[in-house]
Design an enzyme around this catalytic site. Structure first.
Site, PDB file in Angstrom:
ATOM      1  CE  LYS A 105     -33.417 -59.282  -4.401  1.00  0.00           C
ATOM      2  NZ  LYS A 105     -31.990 -58.961  -4.473  1.00  0.00           N
ATOM      3  N   GLY A 217     -22.752 -54.753 -21.041  1.00  0.00           N
ATOM      4  CA  GLY A 217     -23.527 -53.835 -20.215  1.00  0.00           C
ATOM      5  C   GLY A 217     -22.851 -52.479 -20.170  1.00  0.00           C
ATOM      6  N   GLY A 219     -24.474 -50.150 -17.672  1.00  0.00           N
ATOM      7  CA  GLY A 219     -25.286 -49.564 -16.611  1.00  0.00           C
ATOM      8  C   GLY A 219     -24.409 -49.319 -15.399  1.00  0.00           C
ATOM      9  CG  ASN A 220     -24.519 -48.872 -10.494  1.00  0.00           C
ATOM     10  OD1 ASN A 220     -24.267 -49.802  -9.743  1.00  0.00           O
ATOM     11  ND2 ASN A 220     -24.131 -47.640 -10.222  1.00  0.00           N
TER      12      ASN A 220
HETATM   13  P1  NAD Z   1     -28.491 -51.349 -15.127  1.00  0.00           P
HETATM   14  O1  NAD Z   1     -29.945 -51.444 -15.393  1.00  0.00           O
HETATM   15  O2  NAD Z   1     -27.909 -50.092 -14.583  1.00  0.00           O
HETATM   16  O3  NAD Z   1     -27.696 -51.674 -16.480  1.00  0.00           O
HETATM   17  C1  NAD Z   1     -27.934 -52.807 -17.250  1.00  0.00           C
HETATM   18  C2  NAD Z   1     -27.129 -52.683 -18.535  1.00  0.00           C
HETATM   19  O4  NAD Z   1     -27.255 -53.908 -19.257  1.00  0.00           O
HETATM   20  C3  NAD Z   1     -27.597 -51.558 -19.454  1.00  0.00           C
HETATM   21  O5  NAD Z   1     -26.500 -50.935 -20.059  1.00  0.00           O
HETATM   22  C4  NAD Z   1     -28.396 -52.331 -20.509  1.00  0.00           C
HETATM   23  O6  NAD Z   1     -28.423 -51.648 -21.753  1.00  0.00           O
HETATM   24  C5  NAD Z   1     -27.573 -53.588 -20.595  1.00  0.00           C
HETATM   25  N1  NAD Z   1     -28.280 -54.705 -21.232  1.00  0.00           N
HETATM   26  C6  NAD Z   1     -29.523 -55.160 -20.962  1.00  0.00           C
HETATM   27  N2  NAD Z   1     -29.821 -56.177 -21.790  1.00  0.00           N
HETATM   28  C7  NAD Z   1     -28.736 -56.365 -22.576  1.00  0.00           C
HETATM   29  C8  NAD Z   1     -28.414 -57.249 -23.649  1.00  0.00           C
HETATM   30  N3  NAD Z   1     -29.277 -58.157 -24.068  1.00  0.00           N
HETATM   31  N4  NAD Z   1     -27.200 -57.145 -24.247  1.00  0.00           N
HETATM   32  C9  NAD Z   1     -26.312 -56.220 -23.847  1.00  0.00           C
HETATM   33  N5  NAD Z   1     -26.564 -55.351 -22.844  1.00  0.00           N
HETATM   34  C10 NAD Z   1     -27.756 -55.431 -22.227  1.00  0.00           C
HETATM   35  O7  NAD Z   1     -28.148 -52.601 -14.190  1.00  0.00           O
HETATM   36  P2  NAD Z   1     -26.941 -52.768 -13.182  1.00  0.00           P
HETATM   37  O8  NAD Z   1     -27.330 -52.223 -11.867  1.00  0.00           O
HETATM   38  O9  NAD Z   1     -25.680 -52.334 -13.828  1.00  0.00           O
HETATM   39  O10 NAD Z   1     -26.931 -54.363 -13.003  1.00  0.00           O
HETATM   40  C11 NAD Z   1     -26.352 -55.223 -13.969  1.00  0.00           C
HETATM   41  C12 NAD Z   1     -26.299 -56.629 -13.410  1.00  0.00           C
HETATM   42  O11 NAD Z   1     -25.565 -56.643 -12.184  1.00  0.00           O
HETATM   43  C13 NAD Z   1     -27.642 -57.271 -13.050  1.00  0.00           C
HETATM   44  O12 NAD Z   1     -27.523 -58.667 -13.259  1.00  0.00           O
HETATM   45  C14 NAD Z   1     -27.782 -56.985 -11.569  1.00  0.00           C
HETATM   46  O13 NAD Z   1     -28.647 -57.907 -10.926  1.00  0.00           O
HETATM   47  C15 NAD Z   1     -26.352 -57.200 -11.130  1.00  0.00           C
HETATM   48  N6  NAD Z   1     -26.010 -56.534  -9.868  1.00  0.00           N
HETATM   49  C16 NAD Z   1     -26.103 -55.192  -9.713  1.00  0.00           C
HETATM   50  C17 NAD Z   1     -25.734 -54.611  -8.527  1.00  0.00           C
HETATM   51  C18 NAD Z   1     -25.766 -53.108  -8.335  1.00  0.00           C
HETATM   52  O14 NAD Z   1     -25.325 -52.661  -7.273  1.00  0.00           O
HETATM   53  N7  NAD Z   1     -26.213 -52.322  -9.294  1.00  0.00           N
HETATM   54  C19 NAD Z   1     -25.285 -55.399  -7.447  1.00  0.00           C
HETATM   55  C20 NAD Z   1     -25.183 -56.771  -7.630  1.00  0.00           C
HETATM   56  C21 NAD Z   1     -25.554 -57.332  -8.850  1.00  0.00           C
END
Ligand code: NAD
Length: 427
Positions: A105, A217, A219-220
């Site tokens: 990391k 959530g 997001g992605n």
């Molecule tokens: P992102 O930033 O695209 O989306 C995050 C989402 O969470 C958003 O919709 C945001 O509004 C929401 N959110 C934030 N705080 C919140 C709360 N208090 N209550 C409700 N919703 C809330 O992030 P992502 O890439 O979708 O990642 C989400 C999680 O998955 C993280 O823990 C990340 O570490 C993990 N993750 C992501 C990936 C990846 O490939 N994107 C891979 C492994 C793990």
């Protein structure tokens, strides 16, 4: 409340499994700490003519199974211990997914919102100038993470290639499609969550069609988990919950007969905030942020942030819930785990459930190495095969040792790393 040191937590988790596996002292001593740590200073010429100096990190926790792999975070509160913890978790995630990579990391102490695009580019190139001799496709392969994105990966790949004097796209993953990225990366983590849910349902004898899920959530990860749950499993997603960055509050967007993730995607910004007015106009009920937790559903998918299912909030969860699929990293606290164990809720632990992202990153590197690119279906099919196999290895271990899924996943992952270290004669 005292701040929890994430690295102390990672070490505690490791110690627990090391006891269960009966690992000897030398093995423990090597795995409790990263193999290599880099801390360096990056001078950047700012747009106003001044020079700012940033702290940069790269930690390579273990590379017995292959080159270290893990993202680079840009965060104002980044610390060496956070990077160490995340590097350790990457070792276990790559091992449980059975991809031939270790764990690493990186980080920079900076709030990216304070930098212009040009300054970001200089900081990306500066990071590579400090680290280029210690990263590479056969050594350590970074990727985007919190605060960094595909555009930045392209700059970093370019800087590395210039320093090496040859085109080396496989030095970094998460690149844009036009600069050596892979098809399927956007969907990979969310779809991976759904592949593991599908296998969990088979294991539990559940018929996926007609099941309901509630998601935290949008997001992605959450968007593609919702799309996959509906399209691949024939289920219904009754709500998603997200943070509204304008009024700094979380809301749950519900529809009892099922949300339409493609419509919601069309009214969601790049930060995962849904447009409230448009959602309401389309008939969505807007409820408090934690309403997703108490829905009458079979599957809960926390896919937003860490620490949301605690000893307290776990009490809001309906007895109807049979599967908790941890799309996010660390959404469940140890207290909530105890409740799930007692109730017999089937938990798909984070580093198995969300391993689709890093698995697809590995595929990106493989394609870069071959200089031959797969179509999207091929990427997703290989992803499905990898995650399905990973899921079953963990379930089998869980049944054989009569342990909770999270412990079983750690046992599989740590066991594989130890095996590689032994075969290589390290321990
Ligand atoms: P992102 O930033 O695209 O989306 C995050 C989402 O969470 C958003 O919709 C945001 O509004 C929401 N959110 C934030 N705080 C919140 C709360 N208090 N209550 C409700 N919703 C809330 O992030 P992502 O890439 O979708 O990642 C989400 C999680 O998955 C993280 O823990 C990340 O570490 C993990 N993750 C992501 C990936 C990846 O490939 N994107 C891979 C492994 C793990």
């Amino acid at each position: 409340m005292a701040e929890i040191n994430p690295f102390a937590m990672a070490q505690r988790q490791f110690d627990e499994v090391a006891d269960q596996l009966g690992l000897d002292e030398g093995v423990r001593a090597l795995l409790r700490w990263p193999l290599r740590e880099f801390h360096f200073r990056i001078p950047v010429h700012m747009d106003d003519g001044t020079v700012r100096v940033f702290d940069g990190y790269r930690v390579q926790h273990n590379d017995a199974r292959g080159p270290a792999k893990g993202g680079i975070r840009w965060a104002a509160n980044e610390t060496l211990d956070t990077v160490r913890a995340l590097a350790t978790w990457m070792t276990w995630k790559c091992a449980v997914a059975d991809i031939p990579l270790g764990g690493g990391k990186g980080g920079v102490v900076v709030d990216p919102a304070t930098l212009s695009d040009r300054e970001k580019e200089r900081l990306c190139r500066g990071w590579v100038q400090q680290m280029w001799k210690n990263i590479g496709p056969r050594m350590d392969v970074p990727a985007p993470d919190v605060g960094t994105n595909a555009r930045m990966m392209a700059w970093m790949m370019d800087e590395y290639s210039k320093l090496k004097g040859e085109f080396v796209p496989g030095v970094i993953t998460g690149k844009p499609l036009g600069a050596g990225g892979s098809l399927g990366r956007t969907e990979a983590t969310g779809f991976g969550v759904v592949y593991t849910i599908r296998e969990a349902m088979k294991h539990l004898g559940m018929e996926p069609k007609g099941t309901k899920a509630a998601i935290q959530g949008f997001g992605n990860v959450a968007q593609y988990a919702a799309i996959g749950f509906i399209q691949m499993l024939g289920g219904t997603v009754v709500c998603v919950s997200c943070w509204d960055r304008h009024d700094r509050t979380a809301y749950t967007y519900s529809k009892d007969d099922g949300i339409d993730p493609l419509f919601l995607q069309s009214i969601t910004d790049e930060y995962g905030t849904i447009d409230k007015v448009k959602a309401q106009a389309a008939g969505y009920r807007i409820e408090p942020g934690d309403a997703w937790l108490s829905k009458e559903v079979e599957v809960l998918i926390p896919a937003a942030i860490e620490g949301v299912i605690t000893g307290e909030t776990v009490q809001q969860i309906s007895p109807r819930v049979r599967i908790v699929a941890e799309g996010a990293n660390g959404p469940t606290t140890p207290e909530a785990d105890q409740v799930f164990k007692a109730r017999g809720v089937f938990v798909i632990p984070d580093f198995l459930c969300n391993a689709g992202g890093v698995t697809c990153s590995y595929f990106e590197q493989v394609q870069n190495d071959m200089n031959f690119y797969w179509h999207r279906d091929e990427v997703l099919q290989r992803l499905d095969e990898k995650l399905t196999a990973a899921f079953h290895a963990v379930v089998e271990r869980s049944l054989a040792e009569k342990v909770y899924m999270r412990n079983a996943a750690y046992m599989v992952a740590i066991g594989r790393v130890v095996e590689a270290m032994k075969l290589r004669g390290w321990v």
